[in-house]
Design an enzyme around this catalytic site. Structure first.
Site, mmCIF file in Angstrom:
data_model
loop_
_atom_site.group_PDB
_atom_site.id
_atom_site.type_symbol
_atom_site.label_atom_id
_atom_site.label_comp_id
_atom_site.label_asym_id
_atom_site.label_seq_id
_atom_site.Cartn_x
_atom_site.Cartn_y
_atom_site.Cartn_z
ATOM 1 N N GLU A 1 0.897 -1.169 0.000
ATOM 2 C CA GLU A 1 0.000 0.000 0.000
ATOM 3 C C GLU A 1 0.923 1.202 0.000
ATOM 4 O O GLU A 1 1.664 1.415 0.962
ATOM 5 C CB GLU A 1 -0.923 -0.055 1.222
ATOM 6 N N CYS B 1 -2.703 7.617 5.048
ATOM 7 C CA CYS B 1 -2.654 7.247 3.639
ATOM 8 C C CYS B 1 -3.930 7.636 2.903
ATOM 9 O O CYS B 1 -3.936 7.705 1.677
ATOM 10 C CB CYS B 1 -2.384 5.753 3.489
#
Length: 508
Positions: free
Chosen positions: A265, A302
């Protein structure tokens, strides 16, 4: 600083705390620094070999035994709750409430995976009974079930010292699947990683699991990470971090003699599209909500919504004014590390250097602190400057003023892969939103209507991933119960006696 816990600074390898010949220090926001052993390729090799030794036994444990193990890890983490919060706040600068909430999430997802594997639906069990009399050819008996893949490497994340690190979602889902785990701790919070590893070790002993089912090697050098992803006994990698670092590790995984999946990720600007009817009715409210999301945790999420796209005009002017005011009222915050603060300052400078960018709120960064910054740019200049589509890790927001609905759709089409895309919309925006949806669902793993993407619910239906560069494997998620699929593979058993078939493959 540590509420009675003093870090010993060692690595956990197959149930033993092991030191090394070289050390590094953490950099706490408060209190004295502590020393930790540098991991080495030799530590990695020992941990991976122990994981492989443990795999055959651990893969054959019952789902109930693994579920109990996961619950025991959560219990041991909770027992150390006050110490974890004290160490975590000192090392990261995150407030105690944030660490306590993250600990709750960490324990919650461990218990969620326990419930998930008890249910058994994740096994995707299938059985085609033999048809010996079928013409023109008989059909064999076929049983299929998902099986664990082998030892998994997990990289701790800088921005989530608990939920995406030592006992985070990658570790929880791999252990739930039946895979031993080797964690490379993040050097930004080595003490936090160590105490969580201690909790897992206690659970390993209490549940009589194989000692090599979990190992923890402190980070500190690139050599350790490279050795881990290239070790021939590692079968998959879970990673949360920067695009640059993740891509380098991804390339190493692909270049191995036997390539392995790298579930990274990486980066995302998480664009928010402001629809005209919503802007006409609540531009100020949306602006204040955006800034609150943008500055949450010093922008170190994120899913931080770094870019908004709105139609140019009076409503956009009102949005700009309200967002600028809200940002001016937001004070500076401590960042996770001085290195992250330095990278944020570089990102601010690079944004300001792009053609057509106008500063609305601009603050200088401190040694380990950051205040929010807001910029605006025309749709034409945004499309002409690809650098504006790169993530800046921190509380930086960019307002893109599109000429019309067609240019808004053009901007959506030009985006790289994202973790999230958001529509701020009212009933009058449905027609335009319908035109954007086929674009957005190809760009992101999660598409939101209203609200903001900061905060990822740990649930059955959650997808935390997306097309590259948001993640390296768009078919999976790192949050939610579907994350377990990353560490499983289907195996078919043809005409196999039941005595040789895993219990999970047998029909009820």
């Amino acid at each position: 600083m540590t509420d009675g816990y003093k870090a010993h600074g060692k690595h956990l390898i197959a149930g033993e705390w092991v030191a090394g010949s070289e050390n590094f220090e953490n950099a706490p926001v408060e209190g004295a620094a502590q020393r930790f052993s540098h991991g080495t390729p030799a530590h990695v090799d020992a941990a991976c070999k122990a994981a492989e030794t443990a795999f055959l036994a651990y893969a054959e444990t019952s789902r109930e035994a693994r579920a109990t193990f996961l619950e025991k890890i959560a219990e041991e983490i909770d027992v150390r709750g006050a110490q974890i919060t004290a160490i975590g706040t000192a090392e990261t600068g995150l407030p105690a409430a944030r660490l306590e909430g993250e600990r709750g999430r960490t324990c919650g997802q461990l218990r969620l995976f326990a419930s998930h594997i008890r249910d058994g639906a994740y096994l995707d069990q299938r059985h085609d009974e033999a048809l010996p009399d079928r013409a023109p050819l008989p059909r064999p008996d076929l049983k299929m079930v998902q099986r664990p893949i082998g030892p998994v490497a997990v990289f701790g994340a800088s921005n989530f010292p608990l939920a995406f690190s030592t006992a985070g979602g990658d570790t929880a889902s791999a252990l739930a699947a039946g895979c031993p785990v080797v964690v490379k701790g993040h050097p930004a919070h080595p003490g936090t990683g160590e105490i969580i590893a201690d909790a897992i070790s206690a659970a390993v002993q209490a549940c009589n699991m194989p000692a090599g089912v979990f190992s923890f090697v402190q980070g500190g050098t690139l050599e350790v990470g490279q050795a881990l992803v290239q070790h021939p006994l590692i079968c998959a990698v879970g990673f949360t971090g920067s695009l640059r670092g993740g891509r380098a590790l991804y390339d190493l995984c692909a270049a191995r003699p036997v390539p392995i999946p790298f579930f990274g990720e990486l980066g995302s600007i998480n664009p928010v599209f402001l629809m005209p009817a919503a802007m006409a009715s609540r531009a100020q409210q949306i602006a204040e909500g955006w800034v609150a999301s943008l500055t949450m945790g010093a922008g170190q999420f994120c899913t931080n919504p770094g870019v908004v796209i709105a139609l140019d005009g009076p409503d956009c002017d009102l949005f700009v004014q309200a967002a600028s005011k809200a940002m001016e009222n937001a004070g500076p915050q401590t960042m996770l590390t001085s290195g992250i603060a330095e990278a944020y300052a570089k990102g601010v400078a690079q944004t300001e250097a792009e053609n057509g960018v106008e500063a609305l709120v601009s603050h200088a960064a401190g040694d380990r602190s950051a205040a929010g910054n807001i910029y605006q740019v025309s749709g034409d200049d945004f499309l002409a400057n690809p650098g504006l589509s790169h993530e800046v890790f921190g509380p930086l927001g960019l307002i893109v003023r599109a000429d019309n609905a067609e240019q808004m759709a053009e901007i959506a089409s030009a985006l790289e892969g994202q973790l999230t895309c958001t529509l701020q919309m009212d009933d009058g925006d449905v027609s335009q939103a319908q035109g954007l949806m086929p674009i957005l669902e190809r760009k992101a793993g999660r598409v939101l209507a209203n609200g903001f993407p900061t905060g990822v619910e740990v649930a059955e239906a959650m997808v935390h991933g997306g097309p590259y560069p948001a993640s390296t494997n768009f078919g999976h998620t790192s949050v939610g119960t579907m994350a377990i699929r990353r560490f499983l593979r289907p195996v078919c058993y043809q005409n196999m006696p039941d005595s040789l078939v895993p219990a999970d493959a047998l029909p009820d």
